[in-house]
Design a protein around this motif. Structure first.
Motif, PDB file in Angstrom:
ATOM      1  N   GLY A 201       0.814  -1.220   0.000  1.00  0.00           N
ATOM      2  CA  GLY A 201       0.000   0.000   0.000  1.00  0.00           C
ATOM      3  C   GLY A 201       0.843   1.263   0.000  1.00  0.00           C
ATOM      4  N   ARG A 202       0.173   2.356   0.327  1.00  0.00           N
ATOM      5  CA  ARG A 202       0.792   3.678   0.322  1.00  0.00           C
ATOM      6  C   ARG A 202       2.039   3.738   1.194  1.00  0.00           C
ATOM      7  N   ALA A 203       2.049   2.929   2.260  1.00  0.00           N
ATOM      8  CA  ALA A 203       3.168   2.959   3.208  1.00  0.00           C
ATOM      9  C   ALA A 203       4.507   2.595   2.566  1.00  0.00           C
ATOM     10  N   ALA A 227      -1.459  -4.436  -5.321  1.00  0.00           N
ATOM     11  CA  ALA A 227      -1.259  -3.133  -4.685  1.00  0.00           C
ATOM     12  C   ALA A 227      -2.599  -2.483  -4.392  1.00  0.00           C
ATOM     13  N   SER A 228      -2.583  -1.541  -3.462  1.00  0.00           N
ATOM     14  CA  SER A 228      -3.786  -0.736  -3.217  1.00  0.00           C
ATOM     15  C   SER A 228      -3.852   0.357  -4.287  1.00  0.00           C
ATOM     16  N   ARG A 229      -4.985   1.003  -4.357  1.00  0.00           N
ATOM     17  CA  ARG A 229      -5.122   2.072  -5.343  1.00  0.00           C
ATOM     18  C   ARG A 229      -4.195   3.243  -5.018  1.00  0.00           C
ATOM     19  N   TYR A 241      -1.801  -3.828 -11.311  1.00  0.00           N
ATOM     20  CA  TYR A 241      -1.530  -4.457 -10.009  1.00  0.00           C
ATOM     21  C   TYR A 241      -2.687  -4.192  -9.029  1.00  0.00           C
ATOM     22  N   GLN A 242      -3.568  -3.261  -9.366  1.00  0.00           N
ATOM     23  CA  GLN A 242      -4.547  -2.802  -8.366  1.00  0.00           C
ATOM     24  C   GLN A 242      -5.575  -3.866  -8.018  1.00  0.00           C
ATOM     25  N   VAL A 243      -5.743  -4.066  -6.712  1.00  0.00           N
ATOM     26  CA  VAL A 243      -6.760  -4.976  -6.182  1.00  0.00           C
ATOM     27  C   VAL A 243      -7.858  -4.128  -5.579  1.00  0.00           C
ATOM     28  N   GLY A 244      -9.109  -4.463  -5.862  1.00  0.00           N
ATOM     29  CA  GLY A 244     -10.190  -3.726  -5.223  1.00  0.00           C
ATOM     30  C   GLY A 244     -11.376  -3.503  -6.130  1.00  0.00           C
ATOM     31  N   GLN A 245     -12.261  -2.675  -5.638  1.00  0.00           N
ATOM     32  CA  GLN A 245     -13.526  -2.397  -6.326  1.00  0.00           C
ATOM     33  C   GLN A 245     -13.296  -1.950  -7.767  1.00  0.00           C
ATOM     34  N   THR A 246     -12.309  -1.075  -7.957  1.00  0.00           N
ATOM     35  CA  THR A 246     -12.031  -0.597  -9.307  1.00  0.00           C
ATOM     36  C   THR A 246     -10.751  -1.230  -9.867  1.00  0.00           C
ATOM     37  N   GLY A 247     -10.303  -2.284  -9.211  1.00  0.00           N
ATOM     38  CA  GLY A 247      -9.150  -3.037  -9.693  1.00  0.00           C
ATOM     39  C   GLY A 247      -9.555  -4.482  -9.918  1.00  0.00           C
ATOM     40  N   ILE A 260      -1.310  -1.600   4.116  1.00  0.00           N
ATOM     41  CA  ILE A 260      -2.599  -1.272   3.489  1.00  0.00           C
ATOM     42  C   ILE A 260      -3.606  -1.088   4.615  1.00  0.00           C
ATOM     43  N   SER A 261      -4.364   0.023   4.594  1.00  0.00           N
ATOM     44  CA  SER A 261      -5.243   0.319   5.730  1.00  0.00           C
ATOM     45  C   SER A 261      -6.478  -0.570   5.767  1.00  0.00           C
ATOM     46  N   GLY A 262      -6.968  -0.984   4.565  1.00  0.00           N
ATOM     47  CA  GLY A 262      -8.178  -1.809   4.536  1.00  0.00           C
ATOM     48  C   GLY A 262      -9.430  -1.004   4.274  1.00  0.00           C
ATOM     49  N   ILE A 264     -12.838   0.130   2.438  1.00  0.00           N
ATOM     50  CA  ILE A 264     -13.845  -0.825   1.916  1.00  0.00           C
ATOM     51  C   ILE A 264     -13.622  -1.120   0.439  1.00  0.00           C
ATOM     52  N   GLN A 265     -13.119  -0.127  -0.297  1.00  0.00           N
ATOM     53  CA  GLN A 265     -12.915  -0.372  -1.741  1.00  0.00           C
ATOM     54  C   GLN A 265     -11.796  -1.381  -1.970  1.00  0.00           C
ATOM     55  N   HIS A 266     -10.822  -1.435  -1.070  1.00  0.00           N
ATOM     56  CA  HIS A 266      -9.776  -2.452  -1.202  1.00  0.00           C
ATOM     57  C   HIS A 266     -10.334  -3.816  -0.763  1.00  0.00           C
ATOM     58  N   LEU A 267     -11.055  -3.815   0.368  1.00  0.00           N
ATOM     59  CA  LEU A 267     -11.617  -5.077   0.872  1.00  0.00           C
ATOM     60  C   LEU A 267     -12.528  -5.717  -0.161  1.00  0.00           C
ATOM     61  N   ILE A 279      -0.026  -6.755   7.693  1.00  0.00           N
ATOM     62  CA  ILE A 279       1.103  -6.143   8.401  1.00  0.00           C
ATOM     63  C   ILE A 279       0.867  -4.649   8.386  1.00  0.00           C
ATOM     64  N   ASN A 280       0.707  -4.065   9.577  1.00  0.00           N
ATOM     65  CA  ASN A 280       0.396  -2.637   9.661  1.00  0.00           C
ATOM     66  C   ASN A 280       0.848  -2.113  11.015  1.00  0.00           C
ATOM     67  N   LYS A 281       1.361  -0.893  11.044  1.00  0.00           N
ATOM     68  CA  LYS A 281       1.852  -0.370  12.332  1.00  0.00           C
ATOM     69  C   LYS A 281       0.723   0.185  13.206  1.00  0.00           C
TER      70      LYS A 281
HETATM   71  C1  LIG Z   1     -14.777   4.997  -6.021  1.00  0.00           C
HETATM   72  C2  LIG Z   1     -13.533   4.527  -5.336  1.00  0.00           C
HETATM   73  C3  LIG Z   1     -12.941   3.349  -5.772  1.00  0.00           C
HETATM   74  C4  LIG Z   1     -11.773   2.883  -5.160  1.00  0.00           C
HETATM   75  N1  LIG Z   1     -11.223   1.719  -5.582  1.00  0.00           N
HETATM   76  C5  LIG Z   1     -10.163   1.201  -4.923  1.00  0.00           C
HETATM   77  C6  LIG Z   1      -9.595  -0.061  -5.289  1.00  0.00           C
HETATM   78  O1  LIG Z   1     -10.023  -0.718  -6.235  1.00  0.00           O
HETATM   79  N2  LIG Z   1      -8.543  -0.512  -4.569  1.00  0.00           N
HETATM   80  C7  LIG Z   1      -8.012   0.164  -3.509  1.00  0.00           C
HETATM   81  O2  LIG Z   1      -7.059  -0.327  -2.893  1.00  0.00           O
HETATM   82  N3  LIG Z   1      -8.521   1.368  -3.158  1.00  0.00           N
HETATM   83  C8  LIG Z   1      -9.572   1.898  -3.842  1.00  0.00           C
HETATM   84  N4  LIG Z   1     -10.040   3.120  -3.491  1.00  0.00           N
HETATM   85  C9  LIG Z   1      -9.258   3.940  -2.541  1.00  0.00           C
HETATM   86  C10 LIG Z   1      -9.494   3.570  -1.087  1.00  0.00           C
HETATM   87  O3  LIG Z   1     -10.596   4.300  -0.585  1.00  0.00           O
HETATM   88  C11 LIG Z   1      -8.262   3.937  -0.241  1.00  0.00           C
HETATM   89  O4  LIG Z   1      -7.952   5.288  -0.422  1.00  0.00           O
HETATM   90  C12 LIG Z   1      -7.003   3.120  -0.588  1.00  0.00           C
HETATM   91  O5  LIG Z   1      -7.319   1.748  -0.619  1.00  0.00           O
HETATM   92  C13 LIG Z   1      -5.946   3.387   0.466  1.00  0.00           C
HETATM   93  O6  LIG Z   1      -4.756   2.723   0.129  1.00  0.00           O
HETATM   94  P1  LIG Z   1      -3.715   2.297   1.267  1.00  0.00           P
HETATM   95  O7  LIG Z   1      -4.388   1.369   2.209  1.00  0.00           O
HETATM   96  O8  LIG Z   1      -2.512   1.823   0.550  1.00  0.00           O
HETATM   97  O9  LIG Z   1      -3.351   3.687   1.921  1.00  0.00           O
HETATM   98  P2  LIG Z   1      -3.700   4.291   3.335  1.00  0.00           P
HETATM   99  O10 LIG Z   1      -5.163   4.258   3.582  1.00  0.00           O
HETATM  100  O11 LIG Z   1      -2.999   5.580   3.419  1.00  0.00           O
HETATM  101  O12 LIG Z   1      -3.054   3.263   4.366  1.00  0.00           O
HETATM  102  C14 LIG Z   1      -1.688   3.108   4.558  1.00  0.00           C
HETATM  103  C15 LIG Z   1      -1.527   2.175   5.759  1.00  0.00           C
HETATM  104  O13 LIG Z   1      -0.167   1.899   5.943  1.00  0.00           O
HETATM  105  C16 LIG Z   1       0.106   1.871   7.322  1.00  0.00           C
HETATM  106  N5  LIG Z   1       1.535   2.184   7.493  1.00  0.00           N
HETATM  107  C17 LIG Z   1       2.180   3.346   7.234  1.00  0.00           C
HETATM  108  N6  LIG Z   1       3.499   3.233   7.437  1.00  0.00           N
HETATM  109  C18 LIG Z   1       3.695   1.949   7.857  1.00  0.00           C
HETATM  110  C19 LIG Z   1       4.854   1.207   8.226  1.00  0.00           C
HETATM  111  N7  LIG Z   1       6.093   1.753   8.199  1.00  0.00           N
HETATM  112  N8  LIG Z   1       4.678  -0.080   8.618  1.00  0.00           N
HETATM  113  C20 LIG Z   1       3.465  -0.655   8.651  1.00  0.00           C
HETATM  114  N9  LIG Z   1       2.335   0.005   8.293  1.00  0.00           N
HETATM  115  C21 LIG Z   1       2.444   1.275   7.882  1.00  0.00           C
HETATM  116  C22 LIG Z   1      -0.791   2.908   7.927  1.00  0.00           C
HETATM  117  O14 LIG Z   1      -1.047   2.612   9.295  1.00  0.00           O
HETATM  118  C23 LIG Z   1      -2.041   2.780   7.066  1.00  0.00           C
HETATM  119  O15 LIG Z   1      -2.983   1.867   7.641  1.00  0.00           O
HETATM  120  C24 LIG Z   1     -11.184   3.616  -4.106  1.00  0.00           C
HETATM  121  C25 LIG Z   1     -11.809   4.790  -3.682  1.00  0.00           C
HETATM  122  C26 LIG Z   1     -12.940   5.243  -4.284  1.00  0.00           C
HETATM  123  C27 LIG Z   1     -13.578   6.503  -3.793  1.00  0.00           C
END
Ligand SMILES: Cc1cc2nc3c(=O)[nH]c(=O)nc-3n(C[C@H](O)[C@H](O)[C@H](O)COP(=O)(O)OP(=O)(O)OC[C@H]3O[C@@H](n4cnc5c(N)ncnc54)[C@H](O)[C@@H]3O)c2cc1C
Length: 310
Positions: A201-203, A227-229, A241-247, A260-262, A264-267, A279-281
């Protein structure tokens, strides 16, 4: 007994896995005829004929069908559907491109992304990013359906011996043309059919850090990489690579979500995985609500440690 026509997803040589779940869904409705539309696609047709549960294969071989251009394939399907009660395609990018055109040409309402067959015209399908399951009944004379691959068991790819019949359609509609494809080559398994997936994910910070952290773990496990979006949007890895509602919708034996935070769109794309490891901090991250195994801590410590112990 209803007669069903399915669109076979293939690369003119072999049948894609997504087709196997469509055969299972179609068999719940009735007899299954498989359409292989391609160019030089004898091998794909032979593959389709071996799928257990397929009673006939229609092979439409024409350069116009080489790349599954929906504008060419949809009229072909409509011309064949006079003899069938239902048309089914996988809910893949190509299936979702073709099926709505078929539905529009027939002037019927498509039933999208079905999860189960409840009756001859009744199905369940996810809505609100999979947070609710709707039961829908079609009133149309002919059904047009897309099938969620993870919701149906895959038909056996071998064991059948269906006859292959040549058919022809109107060929090139002149509405679109194939320019080229850039296909990412990877030694790793394909995301939608992998038994194990490691997603970041973004992390993961940036592309180089993503690759240096996630790829060694995936390689140790023989896993596909997802990967997350947020990771895709930030350019860490390509869009496919995107997994999720739009992946992509995946349901592997093991799904490892790293940083990955989890949301709903990823779940929506991975929560049917058999075992989820997160794995998340942040111990309050929503991913832990669906995880079977959770590791709370810094991924930059935990992932290398895991890799070294595997
Ligand atoms: C219409 C729509 C469709 C979407 N479709 C999708 C989709 O298909 N797939 C998808 O994934 N998202 C989708 N999204 C986006 C979704 O809402 C989230 O924004 C996205 O999933 C967040 O990605 P993330 O979990 O990587 O990032 P974040 O939500 O920013 O989470 C990052 C996580 O990393 C953790 N972290 C940070 N640093 C560390 C570290 N050093 N060690 C351990 N943990 C760490 C944090 O605690 C946090 O939980 C969609 C959104 C919309 C509105």
């Amino acid at each position: 007994m209803a007669k069903t026509l399915i669109w076979v997803e293939h690369d003119n040589v072999s049948v894609k896995d997504a087709t196997l779940a469509v055969v299972t869904a179609a068999a719940e409705l009735g007899e299954v005829t498989a359409l292989v539309a391609g160019s030089g696609a004898d091998a794909a047709a032979a593959g389709a004929a071996q799928i257990a549960g397929v009673s006939k294969v229609l092979l439409a071989d024409d350069p116009a069908y080489a790349n599954a251009l929906a504008e060419n394939v949809a009229p072909l399907i409509v011309s064949l559907l006079a003899d069938y009660d239902a048309f089914l395609a996988p809910a893949t990018s190509n299936g979702k491109n073709i099926a709505p055109r078929v539905a529009a040409l027939l002037d019927v309402a498509q039933v999208s992304d079905i999860l189960s067959v409840e009756g001859p015209k009744t199905f369940t399908r996810p809505t609100y990013a999979g947070n609710a399951i709707a039961t829908v009944a079609s009133t149309d004379a002919k059904l047009v359906i897309t099938v969620r691959g993870t919701a149906f068991a895959k038909a056996e790819p071998t064991g059948g011996s269906a006859p292959i019949e040549a058919v022809s359609g109107s060929g090139d509609s002149g509405l679109s043309s194939f320019v080229g494809a850039e296909v990412a080559k990877s030694e790793r398994p394909e995301l939608t059919s992998a038994k194990i997936i490691v997603s970041g994910g973004r992390a993961l910070k940036d592309g180089d850090t993503f690759k240096a952290t996630i790829f060694p773990l995936a390689d140790k496990l023989g896993a596909a990489v997802g990967a997350s979006r947020a990771a895709v949007d930030a350019g860490y890895v390509p869009n496919d690579y995107q997994v999720g509602q739009t992946g992509k919708i995946v349901a592997p034996e093991i799904y490892v979500a790293v940083g990955i935070s989890g949301a709903i769109q990823h779940l929506a794309g991975m929560k049917d995985s058999k075992t989820i490891i997160a794995i998340n901090k942040d111990e309050d991250a929503p991913i832990f609500q669906v995880a079977d195994i959770g590791l709370v801590g810094d991924l930059f410590t935990l992932v290398p440690e895991l890799v070294s112990k595997l």
